[in-house]
Design a protein around this motif. Structure first.
Motif, short mmCIF file in Angstrom:
data_model
loop_
_atom_site.label_atom_id
_atom_site.label_comp_id
_atom_site.label_asym_id
_atom_site.label_seq_id
_atom_site.Cartn_x
_atom_site.Cartn_y
_atom_site.Cartn_z
N MET A 38 20.67 -1.53 2.26
CA MET A 38 19.94 -2.53 3.04
C MET A 38 18.84 -1.87 3.87
SD MET A 38 23.04 -5.06 4.19
CE MET A 38 21.90 -6.20 4.97
N LEU A 39 19.15 -0.70 4.45
CA LEU A 39 18.14 0.02 5.23
C LEU A 39 16.97 0.41 4.34
CD1 LEU A 39 17.17 1.34 7.82
CD2 LEU A 39 18.52 3.37 7.20
N ALA A 40 17.30 0.91 3.14
CA ALA A 40 16.24 1.29 2.21
C ALA A 40 15.38 0.10 1.83
CB ALA A 40 16.84 1.94 0.96
N GLY A 41 16.03 -1.07 1.69
CA GLY A 41 15.27 -2.27 1.36
C GLY A 41 14.31 -2.65 2.47
N ARG A 42 14.78 -2.55 3.71
CA ARG A 42 13.90 -2.89 4.85
C ARG A 42 12.75 -1.89 4.98
NH1 ARG A 42 15.16 -6.79 8.25
NH2 ARG A 42 17.22 -7.76 8.14
N VAL A 43 13.07 -0.60 4.82
CA VAL A 43 12.02 0.40 4.91
C VAL A 43 10.99 0.19 3.81
CG1 VAL A 43 11.53 2.86 4.69
CG2 VAL A 43 13.48 2.09 6.06
N ALA A 44 11.51 -0.10 2.58
CA ALA A 44 10.58 -0.32 1.47
C ALA A 44 9.70 -1.53 1.73
CB ALA A 44 11.36 -0.50 0.17
N THR A 45 10.27 -2.56 2.37
CA THR A 45 9.50 -3.75 2.66
C THR A 45 8.38 -3.45 3.65
OG1 THR A 45 11.40 -5.16 2.23
CG2 THR A 45 9.62 -6.11 3.51
N ARG A 46 8.69 -2.65 4.67
CA ARG A 46 7.71 -2.36 5.71
C ARG A 46 6.64 -1.37 5.25
NH1 ARG A 46 11.66 -1.79 11.02
NH2 ARG A 46 12.34 -3.98 11.04
N THR A 47 7.02 -0.49 4.34
CA THR A 47 6.08 0.55 3.92
C THR A 47 5.46 0.28 2.56
OG1 THR A 47 7.87 1.83 2.92
CG2 THR A 47 7.36 2.27 5.23
N ALA A 48 5.82 -0.86 1.94
CA ALA A 48 5.29 -1.15 0.61
C ALA A 48 3.78 -1.30 0.66
CB ALA A 48 5.91 -2.45 0.09
N PRO A 49 3.11 -0.80 -0.33
CA PRO A 49 1.65 -0.94 -0.36
C PRO A 49 1.25 -2.38 -0.57
CG PRO A 49 2.47 0.00 -2.41
CD PRO A 49 3.63 -0.05 -1.47
N ARG A 50 0.04 -2.67 -0.23
CA ARG A 50 -0.45 -4.05 -0.35
C ARG A 50 -0.45 -4.52 -1.80
NH1 ARG A 50 -4.74 -5.51 4.17
NH2 ARG A 50 -3.92 -4.22 5.86
N ALA A 51 -0.36 -3.54 -2.72
CA ALA A 51 -0.35 -3.92 -4.14
C ALA A 51 0.87 -4.76 -4.49
CB ALA A 51 -0.39 -2.67 -5.02
N SER B 6 1.97 -10.64 -1.65
CA SER B 6 2.22 -11.39 -0.43
C SER B 6 3.60 -11.10 0.13
CB SER B 6 2.11 -12.88 -0.75
OG SER B 6 3.15 -13.25 -1.63
N PRO B 7 3.84 -11.50 1.40
CA PRO B 7 5.18 -11.37 1.98
C PRO B 7 6.26 -12.07 1.14
CG PRO B 7 3.57 -11.87 3.68
CD PRO B 7 2.85 -11.99 2.36
N ARG B 8 5.88 -13.13 0.43
CA ARG B 8 6.85 -13.84 -0.42
C ARG B 8 7.41 -12.90 -1.48
NH1 ARG B 8 6.22 -16.46 -5.35
NH2 ARG B 8 3.97 -16.08 -5.27
N VAL B 9 6.55 -12.08 -2.07
CA VAL B 9 7.02 -11.14 -3.09
C VAL B 9 7.94 -10.10 -2.47
CG1 VAL B 9 6.31 -9.41 -4.78
CG2 VAL B 9 4.97 -11.52 -4.51
N ARG B 10 7.55 -9.60 -1.31
CA ARG B 10 8.37 -8.58 -0.66
C ARG B 10 9.72 -9.12 -0.25
NH1 ARG B 10 3.24 -7.38 1.62
NH2 ARG B 10 3.81 -8.31 3.62
N HIS B 11 9.76 -10.36 0.24
CA HIS B 11 11.05 -10.96 0.60
C HIS B 11 11.91 -11.21 -0.64
CE1 HIS B 11 10.54 -11.42 4.88
NE2 HIS B 11 9.37 -12.01 4.73
N ALA B 12 11.27 -11.56 -1.74
CA ALA B 12 12.02 -11.76 -2.99
C ALA B 12 12.63 -10.45 -3.46
CB ALA B 12 11.12 -12.35 -4.07
N LEU B 13 11.84 -9.37 -3.35
CA LEU B 13 12.36 -8.06 -3.75
C LEU B 13 13.49 -7.62 -2.82
CD1 LEU B 13 9.04 -6.16 -4.61
CD2 LEU B 13 10.75 -7.06 -6.20
N LEU B 14 13.39 -7.98 -1.55
CA LEU B 14 14.45 -7.63 -0.61
C LEU B 14 15.73 -8.37 -0.94
CD1 LEU B 14 15.30 -6.10 1.90
CD2 LEU B 14 14.44 -8.00 3.29
N LEU B 15 15.63 -9.66 -1.32
CA LEU B 15 16.82 -10.42 -1.72
C LEU B 15 17.45 -9.81 -2.96
CD1 LEU B 15 18.80 -12.76 -1.87
CD2 LEU B 15 16.98 -14.18 -2.86
#
Length: 405
Positions: free
Chosen positions: A243-256, A259-268
């Motif tokens: 879960m920590l890795a998921g949050r870190v990846a979400t915060r540090t993911a490149p803009r590529a 949108s936040p929707r994609v990042r939240h989907a990847l986190l789920l």
């Protein structure tokens, strides 16, 4: 829709019958001679009857049965570990191990399976034998090779029939599920190859291919140096870290990533994958560290993370998403977790009922994700997706366990 899926779950638990249309034909046409006086029906059975045929016999060793067992337990390429009674397999109705190149065979137990042995003089007056012993190689809560060995009932005869299969611990059935026999057959073959006291290792086609995943070829191993084959055809990861890795990846993911929707989907999806793999390999790690502890206690400690953790995780991480994205991330994320789990365990085949069950669980989590989504929560109309998903999830958990009642 929900009723259809519930019906699929109930149907997925009904294992197809393996009995033949004519048991007498099974017995008379499939007997194989294992020595000069005895013949064997090359299948196992759930009962002392031909109607309950299960897996096919796939290894026969010609030689002293005690030497065969000693070879597997004491002369194998790995370190032998004896299994305590509390570590024996739970009963697994129906025939519906990460193992390296080294082998560590240990005592095992499970549902009793029988084989039929008859004399050539009286093929209709044979006897039913239960297992002489069972051995396994692998992790109880992971994946393992499992063999059932049947020694001749006559002390003057020297042969052992073996049914070898691969099985894995199923967190939904809370028991082991057979995933194939060919891999385990090769695994046993390798144990006897290039040994000075083994004169021959070969395969003979007996046509006993009506069991799960069987091709009709049986391995014959000759310990005695006989030139003739021993038989012939007769009449026929950690959750917090993930879960920590998921949050870190979400915060540090490149803009590529978009949108936040994609990042939240990847986190789920990532949280479901991390939790599923944590349950599998965390339980295996605890089992290995606490070797004297009953593995069923370990399974009981981790099971709530499956039963409660997965839907809770789905509901929490789906909250920022819209309906379609939430459903896709929840269902596809769990399906990916199952695929990774089986891939890392080395499982390459599954019974159809297991595939249908996993499909149903993925759909259930998808419904829960839709009900938890932002668009659903601000909608004044109550569509009941959470209730629908929770109902289907409860059914997927309870139906496989009904056999314990």
């Amino acid at each position: 829709m929900a009723l259809v899926l519930v019906a699929l779950v109930f149907g997925s638990t009904a294992a197809p019958s393996s009995s033949s249309a004519d048991p007498e034909i099974d017995r008379q046409d499939q007997l194989v001679a294992v020595d000069e006086d005895s013949s064997l029906w090359p299948y196992t059975s759930r009962t002392t009857g031909f109607e309950e045929r299960t897996l096919a016999i796939n290894v026969v060793v010609a030689g002293d049965p005690a030497e065969t067992r000693r070879h597997l337990e004491e002369r194998s390429r790995g370190e032998w570990n004896e299994t305590a009674p509390e570590q024996e397999d739970v009963s697994a109705p129906g025939d519906d191990e990460a193992v390296g190149t080294a082998t560590a065979w240990g005592s095992a137990d499970g549902s009793t399976r029988y084989v039929y042995v008859a004399t050539d003089d009286d093929p209709t007056g044979g006897v039913w034998l239960d297992e002489s012993y069972q051995l396994h190689d692998g992790d109880y809560l992971g994946s393992r090779h499992h063999i059932r060995a049947y020694a001749s009932p006559d002390e003057d005869d020297e042969w052992t029939a073996i049914q070898a299969h691969r099985e894995h611990w199923d967190w939904f059935r809370l028991s082991h599920t057979v995933s194939g026999v060919e891999d385990s057959q090769r695994h046993v073959e390798r144990e006897f190859m290039d040994r000075r006291y083994v004169s021959a290792v070969s395969r003979d086609h007996l046509g006993n291919d009506r069991g799960f995943d069987s091709d009709g070829w049986v391995t014959t191993i000759d310990l005695d140096g006989d030139d003739d084959p021993p038989f012939r055809l007769a009449i026929a990861g950690l959750l917090p870290g993930a879960m920590l890795a998921g949050r870190v990846a979400t915060r540090t993911a490149p803009r590529a990533l978009g949108s936040p929707r994609v990042r939240h989907a990847l986190l789920l999806a990532g949280s479901l994958i991390g939790l599923s793999l944590f349950v599998r390999f965390g339980a295996i790690a605890v089992e290995a560290r606490l070797g004297d502890l009953d593995p069923r206690i370990v399974a009981g400690a981790f099971y709530p993370l499956i039963a409660v953790g997965l839907p809770t995780c789905t509901y929490y991480f789906a909250r920022p998403l819209d309906r379609p994205t939430a459903f896709a991330a929840g269902a596809v994320g769990f399906a990916t977790a199952i695929l990774l789990d089986y891939t890392l365990l080395g499982v390459t085949r599954l019974p159809v009922n297991a595939v249908v069950h996993r499909f149903s669980t993925a759909i259930a989590l998808g419904f829960i994700a839709v009900g938890a989504s932002h668009a659903e929560r601000i909608d004044p109309d109550d569509h009941g997706f959470v209730r629908m998903g929770a109902l289907l999830w409860g059914v997927t958990l309870l139906v496989p366990l009904l056999r314990f009642l």
